[in-house]
Design an enzyme around this catalytic site. Structure first.
Site, PDB file in Angstrom:
ATOM      1  N   VAL A 190       1.120   5.093   3.055  1.00  0.00           N
ATOM      2  CA  VAL A 190       0.817   4.643   3.703  1.00  0.00           C
ATOM      3  C   VAL A 190       1.793   5.241   4.696  1.00  0.00           C
ATOM      4  O   VAL A 190       2.474   5.550   4.322  1.00  0.00           O
ATOM      5  CB  VAL A 190      -0.206   4.022   4.524  1.00  0.00           C
ATOM      6  N   CYS A 191       1.712   5.207   5.879  1.00  0.00           N
ATOM      7  CA  CYS A 191       3.081   6.049   6.866  1.00  0.00           C
ATOM      8  C   CYS A 191       3.998   5.027   6.995  1.00  0.00           C
ATOM      9  O   CYS A 191       3.179   4.297   7.684  1.00  0.00           O
ATOM     10  CB  CYS A 191       2.464   6.316   8.576  1.00  0.00           C
TER      11      CYS A 191
END
Lengths: 81, 274
Positions: free
Chosen positions: A16-17
């Site tokens: 994920v970011c």
């Protein structure tokens, strides 16, 4: 994808970011100038943000391919160093 | 050296930065910094350098953790009272980041051991609280051609300056010549300091070490940065090298390290105002 001489691919669907962009950036740093990277990413946040971040780093976006399964392949040519 | 997924995540906010990137993070992991003094300045510097992934951190201090230290020496906790500061600092750094190798020196830094200790490090931070140590660190770093960052804090003020062994860069002695007379130095009872001042100046020292190791940006060489916490004023004072400097000048008169005497302190240890 046969249009491009893809040097390396990286899968960022499992993170994920901001690690999505970080993994793509690390893969790009390992290429020579002009070589092409294919980045496999999920729909949603990654596809909205990662191409923009890579463009901001000065690399050239060649194509965004829709795999029609909720994932995309972003084809990038490395610019610089 | 390839990063693990865990490292990519841990250092992601560094790697994203253009000035750091993968290459800069590798330089940090392969770099080494010696912090002299595990007190007010050394605490924040050690915390941030460990978190940043500096691969080898040395920490030197002869003292144990005292209750009066905890107002500003944030690497130590109440549970660490009476423990050697270097041990307490090592435990905290290792808990923050297992990538970091910590070497401890539970000893006073003096003319007979400093050269042997600094030789293993890329960059040195002066986090000491007294003039004899500051001049000793300067002279040793000049002689050993080691870059270092000087800093000092007192009351609501702080300052720092970086030395690198390059043409035209002044050393601490170019600017300050000699330790002040003993009676000109405030005794411990007079010398308070705001804890946050140690945090600000110690973090600026960590920033200098990170810039030196990664090559990012500009160092505070030939520049004394001062900060006044009461007026919020930062000043950058440009300083030239002194060609007549006793240690780094063209004809140096100091060719051996000096252990200056330290001012008496009425039984209160000197680090009460570190």
């Amino acid at each position: 994808m046969a249009d491009f001489q893809i040097k390396d691919t990286v899968d960022i669907t499992d993170v994920v970011c901001p690690v999505t962009f970080v993994k793509a950036k690390v893969a790009l740093e390992e290429l020579e100038e002009g070589e092409i990277l294919s980045i496999h990413m999920a729909d949603g946040e990654p596809v909205q943000n990662v191409p923009r971040s890579i463009k901001e780093e000065g690399h050239q976006i060649l194509k965004l391919l829709d795999n029609s399964d909720g994932t995309y392949d972003l084809i990038v040519r490395k610019v610089g160093e | 050296m390839a990063f693990t997924n865990e490292q990519l995540e841990r250092y992601s906010r560094h790697i994203i930065l253009n000035e750091i990137g993968v290459k800069g993070q590798k330089k940090l992991l392969e770099g080494s910094v010696l912090i002299i003094g595990a007190g007010g300045l050394g605490s924040p510097a050690a915390l941030y350098l460990a978190a940043a992934g500096v691969g080898h951190i040395g920490i030197a201090d002869a003292d144990v953790v005292d209750l009066s230290n905890l107002q500003r020496q944030v690497i130590h906790t109440t549970a660490d009272l009476d423990k050697p500061k270097v041990e307490s600092a090592r435990e905290t750094m290792e808990a923050i980041n297992p990538d970091v190798k910590v070497t401890t020196y539970h000893d006073f830094i003096a003319s007979d051991n400093i050269m042997d200790i600094i030789k293993d490090y890329d960059f040195i931070l002066d986090g000491t609280d007294n003039f004899p140590a500051k001049f000793l660190i300067n002279d040793a770093c000049v002689m050993a051609k080691k870059p270092f960052c000087h800093a000092g804090i007192l009351r609501f003020g702080g300052q720092l300056m970086t030395y690198v062994p390059e043409e035209g860069v002044p050393c601490y002695r170019c600017v300050f010549k000699n330790p002040p007379p003993k009676d000109a130095v405030p005794t411990c009872k007079q010398a308070g300091v705001i804890g946050a001042m140690a945090g600000i100046i110690g973090c600026l020292q960590a920033m200098e070490a990170i810039k030196y190791l990664t090559g990012a940006g500009e160092l505070l060489t030939g520049t004394l940065l001062t900060y006044d916490g009461l007026t919020n004023e930062f000043r950058r004072v440009k300083l030239p090298r002194d060609v007549h400097c006793a240690v780094c000048g063209e004809e140096p008169t100091i060719t051996e390290l000096i252990d200056y005497e330290q001012a008496e302190c009425n039984g209160i240890t000197s680090d009460d105002y570190k």
